[in-house]
Design a protein around this motif. Structure first.
Motif: not given
Length: 268
Positions: A9, A11-13, A19, A67, A69, A249, A251, A255-257
């Motif tokens: 997985i 995410y981009q923050c 989190m 990002i 991971e 998760s 947040s 944040s974007q999955l």
């Protein structure tokens, strides 16, 4: 049997973000692990584990800007037997329930019991109490909701699934849990791995699965309104009142999955 499971997985923050993660195998399944099931992070971050009020293994991290991971891969031993069926499991009188079980009779964010109580009593009060009543609820939910991954809605409650008559596994679980609670049967939400083991493979991308447990005869028993039949190879991750308590998760910031891959398969 042995089952290979795990996830990848990302995410981009836009900025460092706190989190909470629920990605570990449930403590009840740890004795079955045949390899380490730790969650790895790239880039490496400081992770602190804790146990929440429901007994789930959780992790706190600060995701850096950019990002991050998260991945895990492990082997687990499984009995290979399908979910237990106990038709003689009785429904408890509320006064006889353990104190810690009472919370699973109450409404919650996604299990809006007050909107479905009248329907539940009108349709299930004449069913035999106990296992047969929970199975009758599962039969109803299984036939009432059509599985439709294209129309998943993270904001849909049990009543929303009842009205929309479509959803994903979490919607089946929420509606069944809510109807059980309306009938004074404690029910809790479960999330974990459930691969196509012992059943024909389906072409849909693998995902974490949702089912529920009902408290009958002094035990928590597994039910699955989505599939509505005993399955092989469930690997529990977490339990709670509803999907809020077991979100993979949470947040505290934007944040974007951007990547989501899950694997669950029997090792030949």
């Amino acid at each position: 049997m042995k089952i290979r499971a795990g996830f990848n997985i990302a995410y981009q923050c836009p900025q460092p973000t706190q989190m909470l993660l629920v990605l570990d195998v449930h403590p009840s399944r740890r004795p079955d692990l045949l390899s380490e099931a730790a969650v790895e992070f790239d880039p490496a971050v400081e992770a602190r584990g804790y146990t929440d009020s429901f007994g789930n293994a959780c992790t706190r991290v600060t995701a850096p800007a950019g990002i991050i991971e998260m991945s895990s891969a492990f082997l687990v031993h499984d009995s290979g037997r399908p979910d237990v069926v106990a038709w003689d499991a009785v429904q408890h009188d509320i006064k006889d329930l353990p104190d810690e079980v009472l919370v699973f009779l109450l409404g919650s964010r996604y299990c809006d019991t007050q909107r479905l109580s009248d329907f539940a009593w009108a349709n299930f009060s004449n069913t035999p109490p106990g296992w047969a009543r929970v199975q009758a609820i599962c039969d109803f939910v299984h036939g009432h909701i059509t599985c439709n991954y294209q129309n998943a809605d993270a904001m849909r409650t049990a009543y929303g699934g009842f009205v929309d008559r479509q959803g994903v596994c979490r919607d089946f679980a929420h509606l069944a849990i809510t109807l059980c609670r309306c009938m004074n049967i404690p029910a809790r939400y479960c999330t974990g791995y459930l691969g196509d083991i012992g059943v024909p493979r389906v072409p849909d991308p693998m995902d974490f699965s949702a089912w529920f447990q009902a408290y009958l005869g002094g035990n928590w028993y597994t039910f699955d309104a989505r599939h509505n039949k005993p399955r092989i190879g469930r690997i529990l991750m977490a339990t709670g009142r509803d999907a809020t308590d077991v979100a993979i998760s949470t947040s505290f910031g934007q944040s974007q999955l951007i990547r989501f891959e899950v694997i669950t398969e029997e090792v030949a």
